[in-house]
Write a protein that holds these residues in place. Structure first.
Motif, mmCIF file in Angstrom:
data_model
loop_
_atom_site.group_PDB
_atom_site.id
_atom_site.type_symbol
_atom_site.label_atom_id
_atom_site.label_comp_id
_atom_site.label_asym_id
_atom_site.label_seq_id
_atom_site.Cartn_x
_atom_site.Cartn_y
_atom_site.Cartn_z
ATOM 1 N N TRP A 240 -38.634 -51.615 40.856
ATOM 2 C CA TRP A 240 -39.763 -51.924 41.744
ATOM 3 C C TRP A 240 -39.641 -53.305 42.371
ATOM 4 C CZ3 TRP A 240 -42.853 -56.215 40.978
ATOM 5 C CH2 TRP A 240 -42.666 -56.877 39.754
ATOM 6 N N GLY A 241 -38.954 -54.239 41.664
ATOM 7 C CA GLY A 241 -38.858 -55.619 42.130
ATOM 8 C C GLY A 241 -38.548 -56.544 40.969
ATOM 9 N N ARG A 243 -39.397 -60.829 39.339
ATOM 10 C CA ARG A 243 -39.999 -62.153 39.485
ATOM 11 C C ARG A 243 -38.901 -63.164 39.773
ATOM 12 N NH1 ARG A 243 -44.791 -64.797 35.764
ATOM 13 N NH2 ARG A 243 -44.869 -66.817 36.834
ATOM 14 N N ALA A 282 -35.711 -56.491 50.355
ATOM 15 C CA ALA A 282 -36.897 -56.862 49.583
ATOM 16 C C ALA A 282 -37.823 -57.719 50.418
ATOM 17 C CB ALA A 282 -36.493 -57.611 48.313
ATOM 18 N N PHE A 295 -42.581 -62.937 43.673
ATOM 19 C CA PHE A 295 -41.876 -61.689 43.399
ATOM 20 C C PHE A 295 -41.124 -61.238 44.648
ATOM 21 C CE2 PHE A 295 -45.662 -61.781 40.752
ATOM 22 C CZ PHE A 295 -45.197 -61.411 39.507
ATOM 23 N N VAL A 297 -40.006 -57.687 46.068
ATOM 24 C CA VAL A 297 -40.360 -56.290 45.794
ATOM 25 C C VAL A 297 -39.561 -55.361 46.703
ATOM 26 C CG1 VAL A 297 -42.640 -56.871 44.921
ATOM 27 C CG2 VAL A 297 -42.360 -56.423 47.360
ATOM 28 N N TYR A 298 -39.162 -54.215 46.135
ATOM 29 C CA TYR A 298 -38.282 -53.271 46.809
ATOM 30 C C TYR A 298 -39.077 -52.082 47.367
ATOM 31 C CZ TYR A 298 -35.269 -55.796 43.482
ATOM 32 O OH TYR A 298 -34.649 -56.765 42.727
ATOM 33 N N PHE A 301 -41.782 -50.414 45.299
ATOM 34 C CA PHE A 301 -43.085 -51.097 45.280
ATOM 35 C C PHE A 301 -43.969 -50.554 46.397
ATOM 36 C CE2 PHE A 301 -46.035 -54.519 46.353
ATOM 37 C CZ PHE A 301 -46.504 -54.897 45.101
ATOM 38 N N LYS A 311 -52.047 -54.770 45.941
ATOM 39 C CA LYS A 311 -50.780 -55.354 45.494
ATOM 40 C C LYS A 311 -50.875 -55.802 44.043
ATOM 41 C CE LYS A 311 -49.420 -56.851 50.133
ATOM 42 N NZ LYS A 311 -50.640 -56.405 50.816
ATOM 43 N N LEU A 315 -48.242 -54.611 41.250
ATOM 44 C CA LEU A 315 -47.516 -55.607 40.451
ATOM 45 C C LEU A 315 -47.767 -55.407 38.963
ATOM 46 C CD1 LEU A 315 -48.090 -58.829 42.604
ATOM 47 C CD2 LEU A 315 -45.883 -57.744 42.119
ATOM 48 N N GLY A 318 -45.698 -52.585 37.781
ATOM 49 C CA GLY A 318 -44.331 -53.060 37.621
ATOM 50 C C GLY A 318 -44.159 -53.904 36.373
#
Length: 333
Positions: A240-241, A243, A282, A295, A297-298, A301, A311, A315, A318
């Motif tokens: 998903w992404g 940090r 991202a 973050f 995010v891909y 997300f 969001k 998050l 995720g």
């Protein structure tokens, strides 16, 4: 003089007193409901279902009150920040421990669902925990009654009228009885809190018993969630992404879902702690309007944002999914 004061007093009350919905317009509601009955019958919903679902229905005042709280701020300002507070409120330590226990206890089921839909189980358990506390908090409001109230109220009447008719179709198809169709004040229902339209589009009968039971059947509920994510573009080859850490003086105007760069491009801008492959696209998020947390995010997300536009919600999904993935690797290296 006394008579004039009485008249003025009555006028004052008339101006500032508004009867509650459930008592003010019952005749109008009854006439409106008759139209819904007629429309339901023209859609092929059986008369028995229409009677069972709509007979004796009255609006719910507290549903309108809750809906009013969701309206945009009167000053036009946006609500900003709040991810860290949201995470602490929605994902306390005890829920993380419960999520771990649920995840480990359902590995076989989750693997079968992943094989079929391509969505890893740690995301499904994360959504399950956040949406309904693993099925324990599905809501206690009669879904037909809440949807009828919102459809009649008119603020989003067309949308909720459609949801009401779909809810009647779900009952008509035999997936649940009207009195058992309970959910949130807004009509979201079951262990994954689907609106009726999401149920009609994505709910699955994973155990093959002839019913799509997202209320009491964990397999149906989790598989339905996986089907939803898969249908909205979930990619099994990425997470998903992640940090990341921003350099001092980083240009915060690059943050936002509208800006997309490859991870290599973000690296060249000084963003640190990036683990993904360089070609992956991202967007940068600063959910608390500060440089930390940050973050990248891909695309997955964005799929989570189809589920819920918040969001902070995505998050948090995720965050919990990452914890469960780490647990899997620690427990079964």
């Amino acid at each position: 003089m006394t008579r004039n004061r009485f008249f003025i007093g009555c006028l004052f009350l008339a101006l500032f007193y508004t009867p509650t919905l459930a008592t003010a317009n019952l005749p109008d509601f009854t006439a409106w409901l008759a139209q819904v009955r007629a429309e339901a019958l023209t859609r092929g919903i059986s008369p028995a279902t229409v009677v069972a679902g709509l007979d004796g229905l009255t609006p719910l005042d507290y549903v309108i009150e809750q809906d009013r709280k969701q309206m945009p701020r009167s000053d036009g300002r946006k609500h900003t920040g709040g991810y860290s507070r949201y995470l602490k409120r929605v994902m306390p330590p005890q829920k993380i421990e419960q999520a771990k226990a649920h995840y480990l206890g359902r590995r076989d089921l989750l693997r079968r669902i992943e094989t079929h839909f391509g969505v890893p189980g740690h995301y499904l358990v994360a959504l399950w925990g956040i949406e309904s506390h693993f099925g324990d908090h599905q809501g206690k409001t009669p879904v037909i009654q809440s949807l009828a109230t919102l459809a009649y109220d008119g603020r989003r009447g067309e949308f909720f009228r459609g949801e009401l008719l779909r809810a009647l179709e779900i009952i008509d198809q035999g997936h649940i009885q009207p009195e058992q169709m309970l959910g949130s004040w807004a009509g979201a229902m079951g262990q994954v809190q689907f609106m009726p339209s999401s149920f009609m589009n994505f709910a699955v009968d994973f155990d093959g018993d002839g019913r799509k039971d997202i209320w009491s059947n964990e397999g149906d509920a989790l598989a339905s969630a996986a089907n939803y994510l898969n249908a909205n573009g979930w990619r099994s080859d990425q997470g998903w992404g992640e940090r990341v850490v921003l350099p001092k003086g980083f240009n915060a105007r690059l943050a936002g879902m509208e800006t997309r760069k490859t991870l290599d491009q973000w690296r060249r801008l000084g963003v640190r702690n990036i683990d993904g492959p360089g070609h992956l696209q991202a967007s940068l998020l600063l959910p608390d309007d500060t440089s930390s947390p940050a973050f990248l995010v891909y695309d997955n997300f964005r799929v989570l944002l189809h589920w819920n536009r918040s969001k902070a919600f995505a998050l948090t999904v995720g965050h919990l999914a990452h914890r469960l993935y780490a647990l899997e690797r620690e427990t079964f290296p």
